[in-house]
Enzyme design. Structure first.
Site, PDB file in Angstrom:
ATOM      1  N   LYS A  44       1.021  -1.252   0.492  1.00  0.00           N
ATOM      2  CA  LYS A  44      -0.166  -0.114   0.086  1.00  0.00           C
ATOM      3  C   LYS A  44       0.825   1.090   0.296  1.00  0.00           C
ATOM      4  O   LYS A  44       0.889   2.205  -0.714  1.00  0.00           O
ATOM      5  CB  LYS A  44      -0.852  -0.024   1.602  1.00  0.00           C
ATOM      6  CG  LYS A  44      -2.062  -1.121   0.919  1.00  0.00           C
ATOM      7  CD  LYS A  44      -2.659  -1.289   2.446  1.00  0.00           C
ATOM      8  CE  LYS A  44      -3.495  -1.957   2.098  1.00  0.00           C
ATOM      9  NZ  LYS A  44      -4.195  -2.849   3.817  1.00  0.00           N
ATOM     10  N   GLN A  88      -4.923  -1.965  10.698  1.00  0.00           N
ATOM     11  CA  GLN A  88      -4.491  -3.424   9.390  1.00  0.00           C
ATOM     12  C   GLN A  88      -5.706  -3.958  10.540  1.00  0.00           C
ATOM     13  O   GLN A  88      -5.249  -4.308  11.885  1.00  0.00           O
ATOM     14  CB  GLN A  88      -3.236  -3.042   9.508  1.00  0.00           C
ATOM     15  CG  GLN A  88      -3.020  -5.487   9.095  1.00  0.00           C
ATOM     16  CD  GLN A  88      -3.650  -4.850   7.346  1.00  0.00           C
ATOM     17  OE1 GLN A  88      -3.284  -3.873   6.193  1.00  0.00           O
ATOM     18  NE2 GLN A  88      -3.731  -5.967   7.255  1.00  0.00           N
ATOM     19  N   ASP A 111     -11.078   3.245   4.141  1.00  0.00           N
ATOM     20  CA  ASP A 111     -11.403   1.483   4.224  1.00  0.00           C
ATOM     21  C   ASP A 111     -12.896   1.252   4.450  1.00  0.00           C
ATOM     22  O   ASP A 111     -13.161  -0.094   3.554  1.00  0.00           O
ATOM     23  CB  ASP A 111     -10.212   0.378   5.134  1.00  0.00           C
ATOM     24  CG  ASP A 111      -9.255  -0.683   5.157  1.00  0.00           C
ATOM     25  OD1 ASP A 111      -9.644  -0.598   4.166  1.00  0.00           O
ATOM     26  OD2 ASP A 111      -8.577  -1.248   6.271  1.00  0.00           O
TER      27      ASP A 111
END
Ligand code: NDP
Length: 281
Positions: A44, A88, A111
């Site tokens: 990313k 994460q 996200d």
């Protein structure tokens, strides 16, 4: 239905947008040292840098307390150099995923996992939507797969793939069925699908004979097995399906591209170029 070419185009558009906007920043938060997560995070950051974005790679020890994690996220919320924040998941034992996600400023939640953004999607007014479902929809649109009136079946109901893609398909006027581990006779459903999205995380759970002739099949699964990576769909399904996404090289590249696109949208929200629905949380 390869993801690479469309993903490349989207990434080039993102790079143009970043040049136009000036500065755009992405921050990731990793708690603990899971090596697979570290690889995803590194990809990313590489993609963000390639698009001209700045990035913050915050690594926190697994022993951190919930309060310290929330405080670290709050600091990123306040940082004007950070447009998008990714935590994460799953977090290591003892830490609550839901509390960490709720700490992210919804405007920076690239996200699309904050309850506000998830709720907006459910209500049919999407703000930030998880990158993988967005990538799936973009690839289906690129290949002009008809969704209006189509029977769509989604295998998997996670918050990051199954549920959000089911909502997007519903908003595109497909008739949507969601399957999961309690679904009786999975094949009965998959065989009925004009559009089949498989996100179960089970190697080749969908075999060629479970796929309807002429359908569009999206294989989201990434499973590490001896000898490499396999998806959730047997590649032989390509003989029956009109479209099948490969693994690797299908939805994976699209996910990264859409994450970058989400970060550009977050920058537009920050700069007041786009209105974020004004709700005080
Ligand atoms: P989760 O493990 O969170 O969810 C899996 C879902 O599949 C669950 O809802 C589960 O049902 C369902 N499921 C599992 N086994 C079966 C079965 N035998 N029959 C029917 N349903 C089943 O996974 P994610 O959604 O996060 O990811 C799914 C896959 O996609 C993984 O392989 C992951 O690596 C991959 N992935 C790939 C991405 C990409 O960029 N290409 C991005 C994100 C994920 P239940 O709810 O009942 O447990």
């Amino acid at each position: 239905m390869k993801g690479g070419p469309l993903a490349e185009r989207i990434r080039a558009e993102v790079a143009d947008d970043v040049r136009e906007l000036g500065e755009v920043g992405l921050a990731t938060v990793q708690v603990g040292e899971d090596p697979a997560s570290a690889i995803y995070i590194r990809r990313k950051h590489e993609a963000a840098h390639e698009a001209g974005m700045s990035s913050v790679d915050l690594k926190l020890p697994a022993e951190i307390s919930q309060e310290e994690l929330v405080a670290a996220v709050a600091e990123l919320n306040e940082d004007d150099g950070v447009d998008g924040i990714l935590v994460q998941l799953p977090l290591p034992g003892g830490l609550d995923d839901a509390l960490a996600v709720a700490a992210i400023d919804p405007v920076k939640d690239v996200d699309g996992v904050h309850p506000f953004n998830a709720g907006q999607l459910y209500l049919g007014r999407p703000t930030h939507v998880p990158a993988t479902p967005l990538g799936i929809m973009a690839l289906l649109a690129e290949h002009k797969v008809m969704l209006d009136g189509a029977r769509a079946v989604v295998v998997g109901r996670s918050d990051i793939v199954g549920k959000p893609v089911a909502h997007l398909l519903l908003q595109a006027n497909a008739t949507v069925t969601i399957c999961h581990t309690h679904t009786d006779d999975l094949e009965r459903h998959t065989l009925d699908a004009d559009v089949l999205v498989v996100a179960a995380g089970v190697p080749e759970i969908v075999t060629a004979d479970m796929v309807k002739s002429g359908s569009a099949v999206v294989d989201v699964g990434i499973n590490r097995v001896e000898g490499g990576l396999v998806g959730d769909v047997d590649p032989d399904a390509a003989e029956r399906a009109a479209f099948l996404t490969p693994v690797p090289g299908g939805i994976g590249p699209m996910t990264i591209a859409m994450l970058l696109a989400n970060t550009v949208r977050a920058a537009r929200y920050r700069l007041g170029l786009l209105a974020f629905p004004g709700v005080s949380l």
